[in-house]
Design a protein around this motif. Structure first.
Motif, short mmCIF file in Angstrom:
data_model
loop_
_atom_site.label_atom_id
_atom_site.label_comp_id
_atom_site.label_asym_id
_atom_site.label_seq_id
_atom_site.Cartn_x
_atom_site.Cartn_y
_atom_site.Cartn_z
N ASN A 290 -14.56 -8.54 -14.45
CA ASN A 290 -15.69 -8.97 -13.63
C ASN A 290 -16.23 -7.84 -12.73
O ASN A 290 -16.86 -8.09 -11.70
CB ASN A 290 -15.29 -10.18 -12.80
N GLY A 291 -15.98 -6.63 -13.18
CA GLY A 291 -16.64 -5.49 -12.59
C GLY A 291 -16.03 -4.93 -11.32
O GLY A 291 -16.63 -4.05 -10.68
N ILE A 292 -14.87 -5.39 -10.92
CA ILE A 292 -14.23 -4.84 -9.72
C ILE A 292 -13.47 -3.58 -10.12
O ILE A 292 -12.60 -3.63 -10.99
CB ILE A 292 -13.29 -5.87 -9.08
N PRO A 293 -13.76 -2.45 -9.52
CA PRO A 293 -13.15 -1.18 -9.92
C PRO A 293 -11.74 -1.02 -9.38
O PRO A 293 -11.33 -1.69 -8.43
CB PRO A 293 -14.09 -0.14 -9.32
N THR A 294 -11.00 -0.12 -9.99
CA THR A 294 -9.63 0.15 -9.54
C THR A 294 -9.62 0.80 -8.17
O THR A 294 -8.58 0.81 -7.49
CB THR A 294 -8.90 1.08 -10.53
N SER A 295 -10.76 1.31 -7.76
CA SER A 295 -10.84 1.95 -6.44
C SER A 295 -10.93 0.94 -5.30
O SER A 295 -10.83 1.33 -4.12
CB SER A 295 -12.05 2.89 -6.38
N TYR A 296 -11.13 -0.33 -5.64
CA TYR A 296 -11.18 -1.35 -4.59
C TYR A 296 -9.91 -1.26 -3.74
O TYR A 296 -8.80 -1.24 -4.28
CB TYR A 296 -11.31 -2.74 -5.21
N SER A 297 -10.05 -1.20 -2.42
CA SER A 297 -8.89 -0.94 -1.57
C SER A 297 -8.88 -1.80 -0.32
O SER A 297 -9.92 -2.32 0.12
CB SER A 297 -8.85 0.54 -1.16
N ILE A 298 -7.68 -1.98 0.22
CA ILE A 298 -7.48 -2.62 1.51
C ILE A 298 -6.35 -1.88 2.23
O ILE A 298 -5.65 -1.06 1.62
CB ILE A 298 -7.11 -4.12 1.39
N VAL A 299 -6.16 -2.21 3.49
CA VAL A 299 -5.03 -1.68 4.24
C VAL A 299 -4.00 -2.80 4.40
O VAL A 299 -4.31 -3.86 4.94
CB VAL A 299 -5.46 -1.15 5.62
N CYS A 300 -2.82 -2.57 3.85
CA CYS A 300 -1.73 -3.55 3.96
C CYS A 300 -0.93 -3.27 5.23
O CYS A 300 -0.37 -2.17 5.38
CB CYS A 300 -0.83 -3.48 2.74
N ASN A 301 -0.89 -4.23 6.13
CA ASN A 301 -0.09 -4.07 7.35
C ASN A 301 1.17 -4.94 7.34
O ASN A 301 1.78 -5.18 8.38
CB ASN A 301 -0.93 -4.38 8.58
N GLY A 302 1.53 -5.42 6.12
CA GLY A 302 2.76 -6.21 5.98
C GLY A 302 2.52 -7.70 5.82
O GLY A 302 3.47 -8.45 5.59
N LYS A 303 1.25 -8.12 5.94
CA LYS A 303 0.95 -9.54 5.75
C LYS A 303 -0.55 -9.71 5.50
O LYS A 303 -1.35 -8.79 5.73
CB LYS A 303 1.37 -10.36 6.96
N TYR A 304 -0.91 -10.89 5.00
CA TYR A 304 -2.31 -11.22 4.83
C TYR A 304 -2.57 -12.51 5.59
O TYR A 304 -1.97 -13.55 5.31
CB TYR A 304 -2.66 -11.42 3.35
N ASP A 305 -3.47 -12.43 6.57
CA ASP A 305 -3.82 -13.60 7.37
C ASP A 305 -5.06 -14.24 6.78
O ASP A 305 -6.12 -13.61 6.66
CB ASP A 305 -4.09 -13.20 8.82
N LEU A 306 -4.93 -15.49 6.39
CA LEU A 306 -6.04 -16.24 5.80
C LEU A 306 -6.72 -17.08 6.87
O LEU A 306 -6.15 -18.06 7.36
CB LEU A 306 -5.54 -17.13 4.66
N ASN A 307 -7.89 -16.66 7.26
CA ASN A 307 -8.72 -17.37 8.24
C ASN A 307 -7.98 -17.64 9.54
O ASN A 307 -8.28 -18.64 10.24
CB ASN A 307 -9.21 -18.70 7.65
N GLY A 308 -7.00 -16.78 9.83
CA GLY A 308 -6.27 -16.94 11.08
C GLY A 308 -5.39 -18.18 11.12
O GLY A 308 -4.85 -18.53 12.17
N GLU A 309 -5.21 -18.82 9.95
CA GLU A 309 -4.44 -20.07 9.91
C GLU A 309 -3.11 -19.92 9.19
O GLU A 309 -2.09 -20.45 9.63
CB GLU A 309 -5.28 -21.17 9.23
N ILE A 310 -3.15 -19.24 8.05
CA ILE A 310 -1.94 -19.08 7.23
C ILE A 310 -1.70 -17.60 7.02
O ILE A 310 -2.63 -16.83 6.76
CB ILE A 310 -2.08 -19.79 5.86
N SER A 311 -0.45 -17.19 7.10
CA SER A 311 -0.09 -15.80 6.90
C SER A 311 0.82 -15.66 5.68
O SER A 311 1.81 -16.39 5.56
CB SER A 311 0.63 -15.25 8.14
N PHE A 312 0.45 -14.76 4.77
CA PHE A 312 1.25 -14.48 3.57
C PHE A 312 1.88 -13.10 3.73
O PHE A 312 1.18 -12.10 3.88
CB PHE A 312 0.39 -14.52 2.31
N GLY A 313 3.21 -13.06 3.69
CA GLY A 313 3.90 -11.81 3.94
C GLY A 313 3.99 -10.91 2.73
O GLY A 313 3.91 -11.34 1.58
N CYS A 314 4.15 -9.62 3.01
CA CYS A 314 4.42 -8.62 1.98
C CYS A 314 5.91 -8.32 2.03
O CYS A 314 6.53 -8.39 3.10
CB CYS A 314 3.61 -7.35 2.25
N PHE A 315 6.50 -7.96 0.86
CA PHE A 315 7.94 -7.68 0.89
C PHE A 315 8.25 -6.48 1.77
O PHE A 315 9.35 -6.37 2.31
CB PHE A 315 8.47 -7.47 -0.54
#
Length: 541
Positions: A290-315
């Protein structure tokens, strides 16, 4: 002279006619006696009357893709012993100690005794023959072949699916000996063996490779996987080259495993489980399509906060920092794939999973279909949180090692999916193929470019990421690790995790796909990646 007297006879008295008939009868009897005297009377009698006993029976064979047996691989020496003084003196040399009482009992009744033999004999009153054992030490793939019951009918696996074919190639090996009309064995008669279809070459041929199957079964034991599975596919055709599951059961005494809490009858290779991060390859393929390149990036700080309600942790609790698709696949970064899944959209990810065979049954043989597992539909993902769980292979998603092998085979096969297959052909009594199975129809599920990029992502995982232990001695490999939450809890309340590694080799021209799975594992990198390497190296040798 007789024929020239015909007219005279017809006009003679009745007494003359009777005399002539008696002479004719004696003449015929004289000829028969002459025939008998020309040979041994007891031999002729033996040819007319025999007593036989079954030494062994056989059933149609189950072969690998090179016509090597997966059952009937072992032999046992059996003796047929005629009751007489000569054979009694040799019994202790021939017969195992445990069988001596039974043999004496049979011989004392004037019958031929059949038993295991400690030595080869070829004498008049004692003969031995090699007989096959259907499930011996060298038989393989119990969860594939299945087993038969006491009446010789298939109960599970290929034995059950093709019971009629395998029964049609059944046969017996009998020992027989000349006997009088009363049934008593003749003193001078010799024991002979008679084969009636015994060990016919007829049966069924599978796609399994015996050498690879044996390697996988030994690998499970060598690496201490006491509950798990290994699957090996041909990457181009998705033919099953090996499918090993542990624990196993004794096919000669299956009743012993009926109440075993470790569920040895369960074929874990085709059982759906939580898959964890090996699903990230599916997410990446959907994103790339669907056209998303491999260069798509984010900064991982150890978790992902979804709408400030739910947090998904990184190992990695401290976070990975800046991540693109390559580094995120290599490090198995959950926050990155959550972000990628949300950007890609649930419809695209679910469609990709469905096109790759997830949530669908696989037909292994006639009447034998695997469980479908669960590939959540887009409509079933009621919230963004559901999609976040799916992004790293959790939530409702369930798939078997065989299904995940087919997913990775599609990537290795330039984006073409083909359902796995197990059946190759049916053979006749000479071993000649008489009916060949057709491979499932292939279908393109992603572009060649997407498949090649996904292969590069998986290669990076082995080169610099969690899959380093999977790198082989002879080839470059590509693959992905996983440590999946199972939803199971042990007696201490701790959640059980399952370990995975899915991959293929050689990287630049894939030949085989290997999936290694372990229940209650420490992690795919530790439990499964080394097993992948061991099997890949073993296939090369």
């Amino acid at each position: 002279v007789i024929f020239s007297s015909k007219a005279h006879i017809s006009s003679s008295s009745p007494s003359t006619l009777i005399f002539f008939l008696l002479c004719l009868s004696f003449g015929v009897l004289f000829v028969k006696m002459a025939e008998l005297c020309g040979g041994n009377v007891s031999d002729v009698a033996a040819s007319k009357n025999t007593v036989g006993v079954t030494v062994a029976s056989s059933r149609g064979n189950i072969y690998d893709c090179k016509m090597r047996p997966l059952v009937n691989c072992d032999t046992v020496l059996k003796a047929a012993i005629k009751p007489c003084e000569e054979s009694l003196s040799s019994i202790r040399v021939i017969v195992p100690e445990s069988e001596i009482p039974s043999v004496y009992s049979t011989l004392s009744q004037g019958k031929i005794a059949v038993c295991a033999s400690n030595a080869v004999f070829d004498e008049k009153n004692i003969k031995t023959a090699k007989t096959v054992v259907r499930y011996g030490e060298n038989s393989l793939a119990p969860h594939i072949t299945g087993y038969i019951d006491g009446d010789g009918n298939g109960v599970s696996g290929i034995e059950k699916c093709y019971n009629d074919i395998l029964l049609s190639y059944s046969g017996t090996l009998k020992a027989r000996c000349g006997a009088a009309a009363s049934g008593k064995l003749l003193e001078g008669a010799e024991i002979t063996f008679l084969k009636d279809g015994y060990m016919s070459a007829g049966g069924v041929e599978l796609t399994v490779d015996r050498d690879i199957q044996k390697l996988c079964e030994s690998a499970l034991g060598k690496f201490g996987i006491d509950s798990g599975a290994v699957v090996v596919l041909d990457s181009a055709t998705s033919e099953i080259r090996a499918m090993a599951s542990t624990p196993t059961f004794d096919r000669n005494a299956p009743e012993k495993s009926l109440n075993d809490s470790s569920s040895p009858f369960l074929n874990r290779a085709i059982t759906p489980y939580s898959v964890g991060s090996v699903f990230k390859a599916v997410v990446a393929c959907a994103a790339l399509e669907n056209g998303i390149p491999t260069s798509y990036s984010i900064v991982c700080n150890g978790k992902y906060d979804l709408n400030g309600e739910i947090s998904f942790g990184c190992f990695k609790k401290t976070g990975h920092g800046n991540m693109n698709m390559y580094s995120a696949m290599a490090e198995s970064c959950n926050p990155y794939f959550i972000s990628l899944a949300l950007k890609t959209g649930k419809e695209n990810i679910c469609a990709m999973g469905e096109n790759l065979g997830l949530g669908q049954k696989i037909e292994l043989a006639d009447g034998w279909e695997t469980k479908s597992g669960i590939m959540p539909s887009a409509d079933s993902l009621m919230s963004e949180a559901d999609l976040c769980n799916l992004a790293f292979g959790q939530g409702k998603l369930l798939a078997s090692p065989l299904q995940m092998s087919a997913v990775y085979a599609a990537v290795a096969n330039n984006g073409v999916y083909r359902a796995p297959s197990l059946m190759k052909a049916v053979t006749d009594e000479t071993g000649k193929e008489i009916k060949r199975a057709e491979l499932p129809v292939p279908r393109r599920v992603m572009s060649v470019d997407t498949a090649k990029t996904a292969t590069e992502l998986l290669r990076e995982t082995v080169v610099s990421g969690s899959g380093k232990r999977a790198e082989t001695e002879y080839f470059d490999a590509a693959g992905k690790t996983a440590t999946a939450q199972s939803g199971w809890f042990d007696e201490n309340g701790n959640e059980v995790t399952h370990s995975w590694f899915c991959g293929f080799f050689p990287y630049d021209s894939p030949r085989y796909v290997i999936t290694v799975f372990k229940e209650n594992g420490a992690g795919g990198a530790l439990d499964c990646a080394p097993v992948f390497k061991y099997i890949a190296d073993g296939i090369k040798r």
